[in-house]
Design a protein around this motif. Structure first.
Motif, mmCIF file in Angstrom:
data_model
loop_
_atom_site.group_PDB
_atom_site.id
_atom_site.type_symbol
_atom_site.label_atom_id
_atom_site.label_comp_id
_atom_site.label_asym_id
_atom_site.label_seq_id
_atom_site.Cartn_x
_atom_site.Cartn_y
_atom_site.Cartn_z
ATOM 1 N N SER A 176 0.816 -1.221 0.000
ATOM 2 C CA SER A 176 0.000 0.000 0.000
ATOM 3 C C SER A 176 0.848 1.269 0.000
ATOM 4 N N PHE A 177 1.878 1.318 0.874
ATOM 5 C CA PHE A 177 2.706 2.530 0.950
ATOM 6 C C PHE A 177 3.528 2.717 -0.329
ATOM 7 N N LEU A 178 4.099 1.637 -0.828
ATOM 8 C CA LEU A 178 4.899 1.726 -2.043
ATOM 9 C C LEU A 178 4.037 2.085 -3.251
ATOM 10 N N PHE A 179 2.813 1.525 -3.294
ATOM 11 C CA PHE A 179 1.946 1.782 -4.442
ATOM 12 C C PHE A 179 1.484 3.232 -4.473
ATOM 13 N N ILE A 180 1.114 3.779 -3.319
ATOM 14 C CA ILE A 180 0.685 5.181 -3.296
ATOM 15 C C ILE A 180 1.856 6.093 -3.654
ATOM 16 N N PHE A 181 3.086 5.674 -3.246
ATOM 17 C CA PHE A 181 4.277 6.454 -3.624
ATOM 18 C C PHE A 181 4.459 6.430 -5.143
ATOM 19 N N GLN A 182 4.235 5.265 -5.769
ATOM 20 C CA GLN A 182 4.349 5.170 -7.225
ATOM 21 C C GLN A 182 3.350 6.096 -7.919
#
Length: 648
Positions: free
Chosen positions: A72-78
């Motif tokens: 979730s955190f990595l995807f929102i960063f992307q």
């Protein structure tokens, strides 16, 4: 209950955009693009496009495979990273379109303020989307990013509309080619992004990269690798050659050759920018003339306009309109300038693009040194004159390339010079003629062409060799002092010219003092130090110098006396003026006295009748040259003017 399966996103369009971006970046890096003011927007925009596509592909890959790669955190960063990169892409597109106008460049503060406002609205929208958790949603077997794609696509549409509006509002200051690109490309962009908004939900297909990578690609192709200049809207000389090569001889063509003659703009300070803007205004006003024509910029101040006119009447109307534009610009300009307009139909048998351009440049050179504007329409005789000039140029180039010292096309004549003291012919001046086919070309026609084309030294070498051969054949049987040869002012100022000349002379067996060189006054002003050095080197080898055409240039007595010149050759214009003007007669007498007192030999040329001959003798000239005594003849005939040696 029926189970709904997630349909994976198809991102082949993104991969196509990535390939296109990488290819154009490689071309930019490994070629020599025109790095204009706006090139940085294309270059940086292309790099940003490649990075953003890679991020977008990673987003789509995770969306298609959440079970394996979702965090979730990595995807929102992307997602956030892509949105920031996409805003940067929109900035570079918006900057590129606007900064191609010089007027917009002067409004950079307003432009940055406007884009800052648009960016603020964009990022506020991003924050709202994140807060409402609407950027994406988890589904069975995948992640729905439909809203995310629609959000940035909508931002792209807004940017396209703003770019279109900015271009329309600045239409008078935008090059025609840029206008055509914007009004064609922006609607396509809007349609493409609108279809992306629909297709991402209906077909799970993403191809948004194809909405921005082609923008940078087209910009590079049109304005940095190819002919177009973004400021003037004109193509360069390569574009002209390509167009002429394709159409010359196949359709009726009219050309308007424009040479803008600016002063040294450095002395005008702050008005330099105004002069540049005036030049752009001229281009815009010419583009507005109907029917449309193509503008090619072949040098800093020279333009070739190819006019698409149906007949000569319409052509004359167009070139008169062009003249009106330039006259209007002259009247309003702070910095004075002149122009030369040469216009006419391209003859069908002119052959090739190079010959076509040379034709119009040949005619325009007639007005090169005139301090006024000129408007000239080609006449049939101009083409005949050019053909002769062209044939001479081709022959001279071939003579230089072959450098055959026995080239039969270079003829050597000579004119005997009368010695007042001995009452006989002691010296002669070698004169060159050029033979092309059955025609003999006089030096006043081919020497200027040879000097301009850099072929003059080859002619001098051939003439010198033929004169040396004649001198060697005369030396054993005839009594004479020397034969002189004219040396171009450009030659005597070249490095190592003395080596070339001495190499030829030393091939023959005769007293080196029997060869003399004539230089004009202008030779001492092109590069005085180098010319003086070369003259000293040749003098030390035993060669005397004549100063030819004295009185037509700007030599001072001091400069003449500091040069290794033995004979002063007065121009015939001084003789003719002295015969009719007592003041000029006094000046002539004074100059002769000063030169003879300082050890110089004096010679007058152009003597054509008995009265001129008598005047020349009374004034004390040592040598007299002219038709009254002898006309130029083939150099072999000089032996009939020289006294034969006694043989015991």
């Amino acid at each position: 209950m029926e189970e709904i399966f997630f349909i994976p996103y198809n991102y082949i369009g993104e991969i196509a955009g990535l390939v296109m971006g990488c290819l154009i970046l490689l071309i930019m890096l490994y070629t020599s693009p025109k790095k204009t003011f706006v090139y940085k927007y294309v270059f940086r925009g292309t790099i940003l496009s490649i990075v953003s596509i890679l991020v977008h592909i990673s987003i789509l890959f995770v969306a298609n495979n959440p079970d394996e790669y979702y965090n979730s955190f990595l995807f929102i960063f992307q997602l956030l990273l892509f949105l920031v990169l996409y805003n940067g892409i929109l900035y570079f597109i918006f900057s590129y379109v606007n900064m191609m106008s010089i007027v917009r460049r002067r409004q950079r503060k307003e432009f940055l303020l406007m884009y800052s406002l648009l960016s603020a609205i964009y990022f506020i929208g991003v924050i709202v989307e994140i807060a409402a958790t609407r950027l994406y949603s988890l589904e069975l077997g995948g992640i729905d990013i439909t809203h995310f794609v629609r959000f940035y696509s909508a931002a792209g549409i807004v940017c396209a509309i703003v770019c279109m509006n900015a271009t329309i509002s600045n239409r008078p200051n935008v090059a025609r080619i840029i206008w055509y690109c914007v009004v064609t490309l922006v609607p396509v962009e809007i349609v493409l992004l609108a279809s992306q908004i629909l297709s991402v939900g209906l077909f799970h297909t993403v191809y948004s990269a194809l909405s921005y990578v082609p923008v940078f690609t087209l910009g590079y192709i049109l304005f940095h690798s190819n002919p177009y200049d973004e400021a003037t809207g004109s193509q360069n000389e390569y574009g002209l050659v390509a167009y002429l090569d394709k159409h010359i001889g196949k359709r009726k063509m009219y050309i308007c050759y424009v040479d803008l003659k600016y002063p040294n703009v450095g002395i005008f300070g702050d008005w330099v920018d105004d002069l540049f803007l005036k030049g752009l205004a001229i281009c815009r006003a010419m583009e507005a003339i109907k029917p449309a024509f193509k503008i090619f910029r072949v040098s800093e101040s020279k333009y070739v306009n190819l006019i698409e006119a149906r007949d000569e009447k319409q052509f004359l109307s167009v070139i008169n309109s062009i003249r009106g534009v330039l006259d209007g610009a002259k009247a309003d300009a702070y910095v004075p300038f002149n122009y030369v307009i040469v216009s006419g139909e391209v003859p069908e048998d002119i052959g090739n693009p190079t010959k076509c351009r040379q034709f119009f440049e040949f005619v325009s050179r007639r007005f090169k040194d005139q301090n006024s504007s000129h408007f000239y329409v080609i006449k049939p005789i101009d083409y005949d004159d050019f053909l002769e000039n062209y044939e001479i140029s081709v022959a001279l180039e071939d003579i230089r390339n072959r450098l055959d010292l026995e080239d039969e096309r270079v003829l050597v004549y000579a004119q005997p010079i009368y010695s007042v003291e001995t009452g006989s012919f002691r010296v002669a001046e070698a004169l060159t003629r050029l033979k092309i086919g059955n025609q003999i070309i006089s030096p006043d026609k081919f020497i200027p062409i040879a000097e301009a084309s850099g072929t003059i030294h080859a002619i001098t070498c051939i003439v010198l060799d033929k004169v040396c051969k004649a001198v060697e054949s005369f030396s054993d049987y005839y009594d004479f002092d020397a034969i002189s040869i004219n040396i171009s002012s450009r030659e005597i100022s070249q490095d190592n010219v003395n080596d070339d000349l001495m190499e030829i002379i030393e091939k023959y067996d005769f007293d080196i003092s029997k060869i003399r060189f004539e230089i004009t006054e202008s030779a001492m002003f092109e590069n005085f130090d180098r010319a003086n050095d070369n003259m000293h080197l040749l003098t030390n080898s035993g060669i005397q110098f004549y100063l030819d055409d004295f009185g037509t240039g700007y030599s001072s007595f001091e400069r003449v006396m500091n040069c290794p010149v033995k004979t002063i050759k007065f121009d015939k214009a001084l003789l003719y003026k002295s015969l009719d003007d007592n003041r000029m007669d006094d000046i002539m007498s004074y100059m002769i006295e000063v030169f003879k007192k300082n050890g110089f030999v004096t010679l007058i040329e152009g003597v054509e009748d008995e009265s001129q001959s008598q005047y020349s003798m009374e004034r004390g000239f040592d040598y007299i040259q002219g038709y009254h005594y002898a006309k130029p003849e083939p150099i072999e005939n000089m032996k009939k003017y020289f006294s034969r040696k006694n043989k015991y």
